[in-house]
Design a protein around this motif. Sequence first.
Motif, PDB file in Angstrom:
ATOM      1  N   PRO A 136       0.761  -1.208  -0.051  1.00  0.00           N
ATOM      2  CA  PRO A 136       0.022  -0.022   0.093  1.00  0.00           C
ATOM      3  C   PRO A 136       0.956   1.128  -0.098  1.00  0.00           C
ATOM      4  CG  PRO A 136      -0.858  -1.590   1.395  1.00  0.00           C
ATOM      5  CD  PRO A 136       0.363  -2.098   0.985  1.00  0.00           C
ATOM      6  N   TRP A 137       1.995   1.291   0.576  1.00  0.00           N
ATOM      7  CA  TRP A 137       2.727   2.352   0.421  1.00  0.00           C
ATOM      8  C   TRP A 137       3.297   2.495  -0.688  1.00  0.00           C
ATOM      9  CZ3 TRP A 137       8.404   2.536   0.156  1.00  0.00           C
ATOM     10  CH2 TRP A 137       8.921   3.926   0.504  1.00  0.00           C
ATOM     11  N   SER A 140       0.747   4.176  -2.983  1.00  0.00           N
ATOM     12  CA  SER A 140       0.414   5.383  -2.640  1.00  0.00           C
ATOM     13  C   SER A 140       1.246   6.541  -3.513  1.00  0.00           C
ATOM     14  CB  SER A 140       0.569   5.885  -1.329  1.00  0.00           C
ATOM     15  OG  SER A 140       2.051   5.818  -1.043  1.00  0.00           O
ATOM     16  N   THR A 143      -0.912   5.811  -7.299  1.00  0.00           N
ATOM     17  CA  THR A 143      -2.427   5.730  -7.485  1.00  0.00           C
ATOM     18  C   THR A 143      -3.081   6.257  -6.241  1.00  0.00           C
ATOM     19  OG1 THR A 143      -4.465   4.450  -8.018  1.00  0.00           O
ATOM     20  CG2 THR A 143      -2.634   3.460  -6.756  1.00  0.00           C
ATOM     21  N   ALA A 144      -4.299   6.845  -6.417  1.00  0.00           N
ATOM     22  CA  ALA A 144      -5.093   7.318  -4.965  1.00  0.00           C
ATOM     23  C   ALA A 144      -5.719   6.113  -4.428  1.00  0.00           C
ATOM     24  CB  ALA A 144      -5.819   8.237  -5.317  1.00  0.00           C
ATOM     25  N   ARG A 146      -6.981   3.024  -2.290  1.00  0.00           N
ATOM     26  CA  ARG A 146      -6.725   2.402  -0.875  1.00  0.00           C
ATOM     27  C   ARG A 146      -6.924   1.204  -0.985  1.00  0.00           C
ATOM     28  NH1 ARG A 146      -4.237   5.410   2.782  1.00  0.00           N
ATOM     29  NH2 ARG A 146      -5.551   4.169   4.298  1.00  0.00           N
TER      30      ARG A 146
END
Length: 293
Positions: A136-137, A140, A143-144, A146
Amino acid sequence: MKRSIFPNRWLPYALVAPQVAITVVFFFWPAIDSLRLSLYRASPFGDRLIYVGIANFKRLAQDDAYRRSVVTSFVFSFVVTFVGLALALLLAALANARIRGLPLYRSLLLWPYGIAPAIAGIIWLFVFHPSYGILPWLLSFVTAYRFNWFLEGWVAMLLLIVAAIWKQFGYNLAFYLAGLQGIPGSVLEAASVDGAGPIRRFFAMSFPLLSPVTFFLFTLNMTFAFFETFGLVHSVTQGGPGDATSIMVYKAWKDGFEGLQLGLSAAQSVVLMVVVILLTAFQFRYAEKKVVY
């Protein structure tokens, strides 16, 4: 055939006694006790058992959450088995090639099997966790979106599938490597002389000769996916979000140790044992016919 004669007639029984004892204590006795317990319901205080017959099994048949766990278990197990074996076979074929540093590559591919399922789950938790995970890091920055498997059931299931495949990958790879190295080179050379390319040689010669290994690994991986992935589910998703990743073995544990419904949990264990036995018998009855020894 030459018959082996032991100087002591009790020696063969003594040699097999430890394995027999382990099988009885850790398999037959728990299976029989689960079958007995599935016919009872524990009192609210857990101080006595109340005989209810097959009421626990009737309750399971009417439980929507349990039926969802059965479907989830079958989907999870078949995906882990088929995708895991396909990847292991592909990389085994590559690892069997003559390239520099091959022993190091083989060691790196084999070592995940030595990790316990719960530890494998924690490793992938640090990769996928939406708050402190590496993936996820990295996402980020590009892309936005989540990447949060706490909210998406299919993402949580994908995480478990990847972790289970990775955990069992080294075992599958080791057997496929041994099978590929056991194929006589003269067979492949003859096919090459006849004009067969690498892909044709693999699917026409190597893959059929690996059918005993594939059959063995298929049976073993199905058992692994149904039983031994409890540690992955418990350490990563706890069956969530909701019950999206609640497979049969985890639901049996949760109902028994958290819900304190011992009879219902035992009934689920019996159903799971019967399902795996039937799947194994089906594989030996039909799939083994296609095995070339």
